[in-house]
Write a protein that holds these residues in place. Structure first.
Motif, short mmCIF file in Angstrom:
data_model
loop_
_atom_site.label_atom_id
_atom_site.label_comp_id
_atom_site.label_asym_id
_atom_site.label_seq_id
_atom_site.Cartn_x
_atom_site.Cartn_y
_atom_site.Cartn_z
N GLU A 291 28.02 1.97 72.31
CA GLU A 291 28.77 3.19 71.95
C GLU A 291 28.58 3.48 70.46
OE1 GLU A 291 32.76 2.22 73.12
OE2 GLU A 291 32.41 2.77 75.19
N LYS B 156 30.13 6.27 68.30
CA LYS B 156 31.55 6.22 67.96
C LYS B 156 31.85 5.31 66.77
CE LYS B 156 32.60 7.12 72.81
NZ LYS B 156 33.09 6.56 74.09
N ASN C 55 30.13 12.14 64.83
CA ASN C 55 29.42 10.95 65.29
C ASN C 55 28.79 10.26 64.09
OD1 ASN C 55 26.33 11.40 65.10
ND2 ASN C 55 27.06 13.32 65.99
#
Length: 313
Positions: free
Chosen positions: A153, A156, A232
């Motif tokens: 991920e 994030k 992001n």
């Protein structure tokens, strides 16, 4: 031979004991570290046999890792960034790399996995996270020269965390007298999935095989999506502008017949018999998009191994 004298003081006691045992029994490994196996042949065979619908990922990963490991003096750590929808194989390939590069696979002390929202959930503690992360990277490389760091991920991650580990991925500058050039960094992200899917759909609509898609064709489009102003870490950090990522690895959306192959693998992994009808039943339980074509599995192959339970006698 006095092993204790010959080894750098930077290595841990466990590492020294491991190497000492190698010398005592005359069975030193080709890599110089018995925890590292670097089985590229096995990696290639498993990617070909178990990773479905991902000709680009297979090609890029094998070439990048093989060339890196064969280099006697790499200039920097190898940094790969995996992009695509959930369930297309990013985590699967990361685990496969760990399994074929290290004797103990993902459980090896040479492998560290970081999940952004699990390990670094609160932005208000980002300064503390930065210190912890840099400490963990340093300690792992001191313990294992060829380390594998997996960031799941990755989009994030707070951008300052990505910037904090830039020096570990940059060209060697003798940082803290620890050599990171043999390390491998993997970033796993859903970013770029929309662009990858649009290109794949355009090829299908034009009657062209997905295997005709090249990395070069996707790269500029993928690069543009990654740099779009958004919340992001990629867009706000300096990873892209400083060219620290060596290869962007696209994972294409999976079609119906790929899901059937995943179902087959799930049956085989559990030693269970299957029929074509059973594979079709599993595949039909998945949601396919876009609404008109119903071409791509919205979840990739995620949850397929659990779904076969509903079709067992």
């Amino acid at each position: 031979m006095d092993v204790g004298i010959s080894l750098s003081n930077g290595y841990s006691l466990e590492y020294k004991i491991l190497i000492a045992r190698c010398y005592l029994f005359g069975k030193c490994c080709e890599t110089g570290d018995c925890r590292v196996v670097n089985n590229i042949t096995g990696l290639e065979a498993d990617l070909n046999g178990q990773l479905h619908g991902q000709h680009l990922a297979k090609e890029v990963v094998i070439r990048a890792v093989q060339e890196f490991l064969q280099s006697p003096r790499p200039e920097k750590a190898l940094v790969l960034s995996f992009h695509g929808w959930s369930g297309t194989g990013k985590n699967f390939v990361a685990r496969m790399l760990a399994s074929h590069l290290y004797r103990d696979g993902p459980k090896s002390e040479c492998v560290r996995v970081f999940i952004s929202l699990f390990h670094f959930p609160h932005h208000k503690y980002v300064d503390s996270y930065k210190d912890q992360l840099k400490k963990q990277l340093t300690e792992t490389v001191q313990l294992c020269k060829q380390s594998l760091f997996i960031f799941d991920e990755a989009e994030k991650l707070h951008f300052s965390l990505l910037d904090a580990i830039k020096p570990f991925m940059a060209r060697y500058d003798n940082r803290d007298q620890v050599d990171y050039r043999r390390s491998i960094f993997l970033f796993l992200s859903n970013l770029g999935g929309n662009t990858i899917n649009e290109v794949t759909l355009d090829f299908w609509r034009a009657g062209r095989a997905r295997e005709e898609i090249s990395v070069e064709f996707l790269e500029q489009r993928l690069w543009r999506e990654l740099q779009e102003p958004a919340e992001n870490g990629y867009a706000r950090s300096h990873l892209l502008e400083e060219n620290l990522i060596d290869f962007f690895v696209p994972f294409l959306p999976l079609e119906y017949h790929h899901v059937k192959l995943c179902a087959r693998d799930a049956f085989l992994a559990r030693g269970l018999p299957y029929t074509e009808a059973a594979l079709d039943e599993v595949a039909r339980t998945m949601v396919f998009v876009p609404r008109e074509e119903k071409l791509f599995s919205a979840q990739g192959c995620k949850s397929v191994s659990q779904r076969i339970n509903y079709f067992l006698p």
